[in-house]
Write a protein that holds these residues in place. Structure first.
Motif, PDB file in Angstrom:
ATOM      1  N   LEU A   1      31.255 -34.803 131.612  1.00  0.00           N
ATOM      2  CA  LEU A   1      30.848 -33.417 131.801  1.00  0.00           C
ATOM      3  C   LEU A   1      30.457 -33.107 133.237  1.00  0.00           C
ATOM      4  CD1 LEU A   1      30.365 -30.834 130.206  1.00  0.00           C
ATOM      5  CD2 LEU A   1      28.079 -31.652 129.705  1.00  0.00           C
ATOM      6  N   LEU A   2      29.687 -33.992 133.840  1.00  0.00           N
ATOM      7  CA  LEU A   2      29.066 -33.654 135.121  1.00  0.00           C
ATOM      8  C   LEU A   2      29.597 -34.418 136.333  1.00  0.00           C
ATOM      9  CD1 LEU A   2      25.408 -33.507 133.789  1.00  0.00           C
ATOM     10  CD2 LEU A   2      26.982 -31.594 134.152  1.00  0.00           C
ATOM     11  N   TYR A   3      30.168 -35.593 136.108  1.00  0.00           N
ATOM     12  CA  TYR A   3      30.548 -36.415 137.255  1.00  0.00           C
ATOM     13  C   TYR A   3      32.046 -36.588 137.422  1.00  0.00           C
ATOM     14  CZ  TYR A   3      25.626 -37.511 137.084  1.00  0.00           C
ATOM     15  OH  TYR A   3      24.276 -37.406 137.055  1.00  0.00           O
ATOM     16  N   ALA A   4      32.802 -36.482 136.378  1.00  0.00           N
ATOM     17  CA  ALA A   4      34.244 -36.711 136.467  1.00  0.00           C
ATOM     18  C   ALA A   4      34.987 -35.425 136.840  1.00  0.00           C
ATOM     19  CB  ALA A   4      34.781 -37.248 135.134  1.00  0.00           C
ATOM     20  N   TYR A   5      34.262 -34.345 137.027  1.00  0.00           N
ATOM     21  CA  TYR A   5      34.842 -33.042 137.356  1.00  0.00           C
ATOM     22  C   TYR A   5      35.890 -32.627 136.323  1.00  0.00           C
ATOM     23  CZ  TYR A   5      32.638 -34.380 141.689  1.00  0.00           C
ATOM     24  OH  TYR A   5      31.729 -34.805 142.619  1.00  0.00           O
ATOM     25  N   SER A   6      35.667 -33.024 135.091  1.00  0.00           N
ATOM     26  CA  SER A   6      36.676 -32.745 134.075  1.00  0.00           C
ATOM     27  C   SER A   6      36.222 -31.722 133.048  1.00  0.00           C
ATOM     28  CB  SER A   6      37.065 -34.039 133.353  1.00  0.00           C
ATOM     29  OG  SER A   6      35.967 -34.550 132.630  1.00  0.00           O
ATOM     30  N   LEU A   7      34.912 -31.572 132.873  1.00  0.00           N
ATOM     31  CA  LEU A   7      34.369 -30.698 131.829  1.00  0.00           C
ATOM     32  C   LEU A   7      35.065 -30.969 130.493  1.00  0.00           C
ATOM     33  CD1 LEU A   7      33.840 -27.242 133.599  1.00  0.00           C
ATOM     34  CD2 LEU A   7      32.108 -28.865 132.871  1.00  0.00           C
ATOM     35  N   ARG A   8      35.117 -32.257 130.120  1.00  0.00           N
ATOM     36  CA  ARG A   8      35.770 -32.653 128.865  1.00  0.00           C
ATOM     37  C   ARG A   8      34.741 -32.998 127.803  1.00  0.00           C
ATOM     38  NH1 ARG A   8      41.306 -35.339 129.495  1.00  0.00           N
ATOM     39  NH2 ARG A   8      41.803 -34.840 131.640  1.00  0.00           N
TER      40      ARG A   8
ATOM     41  N   ILE B   1      30.082 -27.547 125.699  1.00  0.00           N
ATOM     42  CA  ILE B   1      30.593 -28.916 125.562  1.00  0.00           C
ATOM     43  C   ILE B   1      29.493 -29.836 125.048  1.00  0.00           C
ATOM     44  CG2 ILE B   1      31.484 -30.901 126.851  1.00  0.00           C
ATOM     45  CD1 ILE B   1      33.033 -28.820 128.591  1.00  0.00           C
ATOM     46  N   GLN B   2      28.278 -29.672 125.559  1.00  0.00           N
ATOM     47  CA  GLN B   2      27.164 -30.491 125.061  1.00  0.00           C
ATOM     48  C   GLN B   2      26.954 -30.259 123.569  1.00  0.00           C
ATOM     49  OE1 GLN B   2      24.200 -29.156 127.915  1.00  0.00           O
ATOM     50  NE2 GLN B   2      24.225 -31.138 128.938  1.00  0.00           N
ATOM     51  N   GLN B   3      27.053 -29.004 123.149  1.00  0.00           N
ATOM     52  CA  GLN B   3      26.891 -28.687 121.728  1.00  0.00           C
ATOM     53  C   GLN B   3      28.029 -29.275 120.904  1.00  0.00           C
ATOM     54  OE1 GLN B   3      26.441 -24.423 121.775  1.00  0.00           O
ATOM     55  NE2 GLN B   3      24.253 -24.538 122.195  1.00  0.00           N
ATOM     56  N   ALA B   4      29.240 -29.298 121.450  1.00  0.00           N
ATOM     57  CA  ALA B   4      30.392 -29.871 120.737  1.00  0.00           C
ATOM     58  C   ALA B   4      30.284 -31.399 120.659  1.00  0.00           C
ATOM     59  CB  ALA B   4      31.690 -29.466 121.436  1.00  0.00           C
ATOM     60  N   ASN B   5      29.683 -32.014 121.680  1.00  0.00           N
ATOM     61  CA  ASN B   5      29.558 -33.475 121.706  1.00  0.00           C
ATOM     62  C   ASN B   5      28.508 -33.993 120.733  1.00  0.00           C
ATOM     63  OD1 ASN B   5      31.568 -34.030 123.567  1.00  0.00           O
ATOM     64  ND2 ASN B   5      30.171 -34.037 125.313  1.00  0.00           N
ATOM     65  N   GLN B   6      27.489 -33.202 120.455  1.00  0.00           N
ATOM     66  CA  GLN B   6      26.388 -33.701 119.627  1.00  0.00           C
ATOM     67  C   GLN B   6      26.833 -34.139 118.234  1.00  0.00           C
ATOM     68  OE1 GLN B   6      23.330 -34.469 121.001  1.00  0.00           O
ATOM     69  NE2 GLN B   6      23.333 -35.649 119.108  1.00  0.00           N
ATOM     70  N   PRO B   7      27.642 -33.338 117.523  1.00  0.00           N
ATOM     71  CA  PRO B   7      28.095 -33.815 116.205  1.00  0.00           C
ATOM     72  C   PRO B   7      28.967 -35.074 116.301  1.00  0.00           C
ATOM     73  CG  PRO B   7      28.594 -31.472 116.494  1.00  0.00           C
ATOM     74  CD  PRO B   7      28.056 -31.969 117.789  1.00  0.00           C
ATOM     75  N   ILE B   8      29.677 -35.229 117.403  1.00  0.00           N
ATOM     76  CA  ILE B   8      30.490 -36.438 117.606  1.00  0.00           C
ATOM     77  C   ILE B   8      29.566 -37.644 117.731  1.00  0.00           C
ATOM     78  CG2 ILE B   8      32.109 -37.604 119.160  1.00  0.00           C
ATOM     79  CD1 ILE B   8      33.241 -34.770 119.824  1.00  0.00           C
ATOM     80  N   LEU B   9      28.547 -37.521 118.563  1.00  0.00           N
ATOM     81  CA  LEU B   9      27.582 -38.617 118.732  1.00  0.00           C
ATOM     82  C   LEU B   9      26.842 -38.895 117.422  1.00  0.00           C
ATOM     83  CD1 LEU B   9      26.214 -37.653 122.255  1.00  0.00           C
ATOM     84  CD2 LEU B   9      27.614 -39.659 121.701  1.00  0.00           C
TER      85      LEU B   9
END
Length: 149
Positions: free
Chosen positions: A57-64, A17-25
């Motif tokens: 990712l880490l606090y909402a317990y969603s892993l989104r 998920i972190q890798q998927a978020n980077q191009p978005i950011l």
């Protein structure tokens, strides 16, 4: 599945998920730069969305991923998590977050990363609940009447 297997699978999902978020950011940062904002403003908006990505990712317990965020995730972050957990939470910082979310979801909608409905839901929440969010970080208690009104 053992507990160690579960932990490894969880870590793998977090990393993916972190890798998927980077191009978005990165895309958001490029869009902000093209809009002519100053470097400090761009950095602030990108940093804000990076913190939101960590929250999802880490606090909402969603892993989104960021492109899976909902209006409810934005609301919960602004109404509860940010005022409680961010030591720098203030009226000023909340106003910047409101602007960051508005720009971010506008860009995600224009980029086709989220549906027009998600963009509209988030923008409506940012507008309709603005006073409520600002009150949450102002130190003034929010009464039920104020919340409903």
């Amino acid at each position: 599945m053992t507990e160690a297997d579960h932990a490894e699978t969880y870590e793998q999902r977090v990393q993916a998920i972190q890798q998927a978020n980077q191009p978005i950011l990165d895309g958001f940062e490029t869009w902000l730069r093209q809009s002519g904002l100053s470097e400090p403003t761009i950095k602030e908006h990108v940093d804000n969305m990076h913190l939101f990505s960590r929250y999802l990712l880490l606090y909402a317990y969603s892993l989104r991923r960021l492109d899976e965020a909902t209006e409810g995730n934005v609301y919960d972050f602004l109404e509860d998590w940010f005022p409680r957990k961010a030591l720098w939470a203030s009226v000023t910082s909340m106003k910047v977050y409101l602007a960051s979310f508005k720009k971010f979801f506008k860009w995600m909608g224009e980029s086709g990363l989220v549906s027009p409905e998600i963009v509209e839901d988030v923008r409506s929440t940012l507008k309709d609940d603005r006073t409520f969010f600002l009150r949450k970080v102002s130190g003034n208690p929010v009464t039920e009447e104020q919340e409903d009104g």
